[in-house]
Scaffold this active site. Sequence first.
Site, mmCIF file in Angstrom:
data_model
loop_
_atom_site.group_PDB
_atom_site.id
_atom_site.type_symbol
_atom_site.label_atom_id
_atom_site.label_comp_id
_atom_site.label_asym_id
_atom_site.label_seq_id
_atom_site.Cartn_x
_atom_site.Cartn_y
_atom_site.Cartn_z
ATOM 1 C CB CYS A 71 -25.943 33.509 21.372
ATOM 2 S SG CYS A 71 -26.994 33.639 22.829
ATOM 3 C CB CYS A 97 -33.515 35.902 20.306
ATOM 4 S SG CYS A 97 -33.043 35.614 22.031
ATOM 5 C CB CYS A 133 -30.650 37.404 17.798
ATOM 6 S SG CYS A 133 -28.982 37.947 18.269
ATOM 7 C CB CYS A 188 -23.533 50.003 25.661
ATOM 8 S SG CYS A 188 -24.603 48.589 25.963
ATOM 9 C CB CYS A 233 -24.276 50.450 29.405
ATOM 10 S SG CYS A 233 -25.726 49.445 28.983
ATOM 11 C CB CYS A 249 -30.616 49.939 29.811
ATOM 12 S SG CYS A 249 -30.801 50.157 28.029
ATOM 13 N NE ARG A 279 -29.472 54.380 24.251
ATOM 14 C CZ ARG A 279 -29.493 53.694 25.403
ATOM 15 N NH1 ARG A 279 -29.836 52.432 25.397
ATOM 16 N NH2 ARG A 279 -29.138 54.276 26.514
HETATM 17 N N1 SAM Z 1 -27.379 38.222 24.780
HETATM 18 C C1 SAM Z 1 -27.807 39.304 25.559
HETATM 19 C C2 SAM Z 1 -29.298 39.372 25.676
HETATM 20 O O1 SAM Z 1 -30.007 38.873 24.823
HETATM 21 O O2 SAM Z 1 -29.770 39.971 26.633
HETATM 22 C C3 SAM Z 1 -27.252 40.636 25.147
HETATM 23 C C4 SAM Z 1 -27.125 40.999 23.681
HETATM 24 S S1 SAM Z 1 -28.632 41.065 22.756
HETATM 25 C C5 SAM Z 1 -28.012 41.179 21.102
HETATM 26 C C6 SAM Z 1 -29.294 42.688 23.123
HETATM 27 C C7 SAM Z 1 -30.570 43.095 22.460
HETATM 28 O O3 SAM Z 1 -30.349 43.447 21.121
HETATM 29 C C8 SAM Z 1 -31.687 42.088 22.368
HETATM 30 O O4 SAM Z 1 -32.390 41.972 23.565
HETATM 31 C C9 SAM Z 1 -32.569 42.687 21.291
HETATM 32 O O5 SAM Z 1 -33.555 43.510 21.876
HETATM 33 C C10 SAM Z 1 -31.594 43.509 20.463
HETATM 34 N N2 SAM Z 1 -31.456 42.953 19.103
HETATM 35 C C11 SAM Z 1 -30.792 41.848 18.745
HETATM 36 N N3 SAM Z 1 -30.903 41.619 17.419
HETATM 37 C C12 SAM Z 1 -31.672 42.608 16.916
HETATM 38 C C13 SAM Z 1 -32.160 42.910 15.621
HETATM 39 N N4 SAM Z 1 -31.891 42.143 14.569
HETATM 40 N N5 SAM Z 1 -32.926 44.007 15.468
HETATM 41 C C14 SAM Z 1 -33.213 44.784 16.534
HETATM 42 N N6 SAM Z 1 -32.781 44.555 17.783
HETATM 43 C C15 SAM Z 1 -32.024 43.470 17.978
HETATM 44 C C1 DTB Z 2 -30.588 47.360 22.538
HETATM 45 O O1 DTB Z 2 -31.766 47.440 22.946
HETATM 46 N N1 DTB Z 2 -30.219 47.505 21.283
HETATM 47 C C2 DTB Z 2 -28.806 47.291 21.139
HETATM 48 C C3 DTB Z 2 -28.343 47.161 22.616
HETATM 49 N N2 DTB Z 2 -29.575 47.113 23.314
HETATM 50 C C4 DTB Z 2 -27.405 46.134 23.016
HETATM 51 C C5 DTB Z 2 -28.478 46.130 20.270
HETATM 52 C C6 DTB Z 2 -29.042 46.228 18.886
HETATM 53 C C7 DTB Z 2 -28.551 45.055 18.094
HETATM 54 C C8 DTB Z 2 -28.963 45.119 16.667
HETATM 55 C C9 DTB Z 2 -28.492 43.939 15.887
HETATM 56 C C10 DTB Z 2 -27.013 43.788 15.836
HETATM 57 O O2 DTB Z 2 -26.271 44.773 15.499
HETATM 58 O O3 DTB Z 2 -26.513 42.677 16.055
HETATM 59 FE FE1 SF4 Z 3 -28.266 35.412 22.234
HETATM 60 FE FE2 SF4 Z 3 -29.009 37.204 20.464
HETATM 61 FE FE3 SF4 Z 3 -30.817 36.169 22.105
HETATM 62 FE FE4 SF4 Z 3 -28.910 37.835 23.083
HETATM 63 S S1 SF4 Z 3 -30.531 38.361 21.644
HETATM 64 S S2 SF4 Z 3 -29.612 35.898 23.964
HETATM 65 S S3 SF4 Z 3 -27.200 37.303 21.737
HETATM 66 S S4 SF4 Z 3 -29.660 35.037 20.523
#
Ligand code: SAM
Ligand code: DTB
Ligand code: SF4
Length: 331
Positions: A53, A57, A60, A97, A128, A188, A260
Amino acid sequence: MKVRTDWSLGEVEALFALPFMDLLYEAQTVHRHFQIANSVQVSTLLSIKTGACPEDCAYCPQSVRYDTGLETEELMELEDVMRRASAAQQAGATRFCMGAAYRSPKPKDLRKVIAMIRGVKALGLETCATLGMVSPQQAHELKAAGLDYYNHNLDTSPQYYDQIIGTRTYQDRLDTLQAVREAGMNVCCGGIVGMGETPADRAGLLHVLATLPEHPQSVPVNQLVRVAGTPLADAAPLDPFDFVRTVAVARILMPRAHVRLSAGRGEMSDELQALCFLAGANSIFYGEKLLTTGNPDTLHDRRLFERLQIRAEAPPGAAAGPTRMAHAATA
Ligand code: SAM
Ligand code: DTB
Ligand code: SF4
């Protein structure tokens, strides 16, 4: 008791400042007025496009900027997604989802995701998706395909946001939420706690969510999963009671939303999760993986529901009565 979107920041901070037991008592009182007691909605997540990606973030594992050892995967094939959705349904999930590591979907990807949404919806599951930023036009296309919920998180307070994400603004996120809402989909939207934010930041996040023109229908409260290689790998662990407080305040502010208990359950004791349910959490992710990180094993979750006499919420339109979660080994 009424649903309000005019909360002041001071009121939100005052809720956070309540003695813990008073806060939980109020949250459970609101919960019983607006929600079904002892009932928890069950969603299953699938990463349909993993890693690489372009966003930054800090939490992430899927950002291309951090070396987390994650194997990247192109957008999945429709048949594979359908197999996973059927397995999740067999296992007792009522919502499926689909998550993609996009900044925003490209037209050809959106066409493929739309085919997935149609397919999953046809199984009788709620759908979702979380695909990053979407325009009003894309939101309408997703709605027309039968998408029930769009997940797009604000993640943290407007003040702390810059410390976490540099590649898109808070306003970008609010614009996507507006597009989703105006297309008629359920929103959501929640955030992550445990990223080194202050209590004022947690109040700030919930204040923005609770004063949107309409409350999100689902509010995921994620506890940061600290992934090696990300800038937040060594973030100080959160006091678990502060996590519970965040759930409780979300419940009080947004009484009709499903709150959630999302990422981070793998590191929580059964007792802590029970406290979260008491504080008003009534949705979980079920299945042994979130997107790229682990989630509690399904046998353990089923046992936990049995031990707490929690029912999995029946799918919309289903006959009333308890539903049971089945083994999700293949989900
Ligand atoms: N790329 C898209 C976005 O950012 O909207 C969708 C996928 S993104 C992984 C969805 C959500 O997962 C993020 O907004 C974040 O709140 C959550 N997330 C990602 N990595 C995480 C982590 N290490 N711990 C907790 N929540 C996480
Ligand atoms: C949300 O708020 N939590 C979920 C879902 N929306 C997509 C994602 C959590 C991701 C946790 C880190 C991972 O497994 O990559
Ligand atoms: Fe990309 Fe992760 Fe940020 Fe979603 S949360 S935009 S997958 S870096």
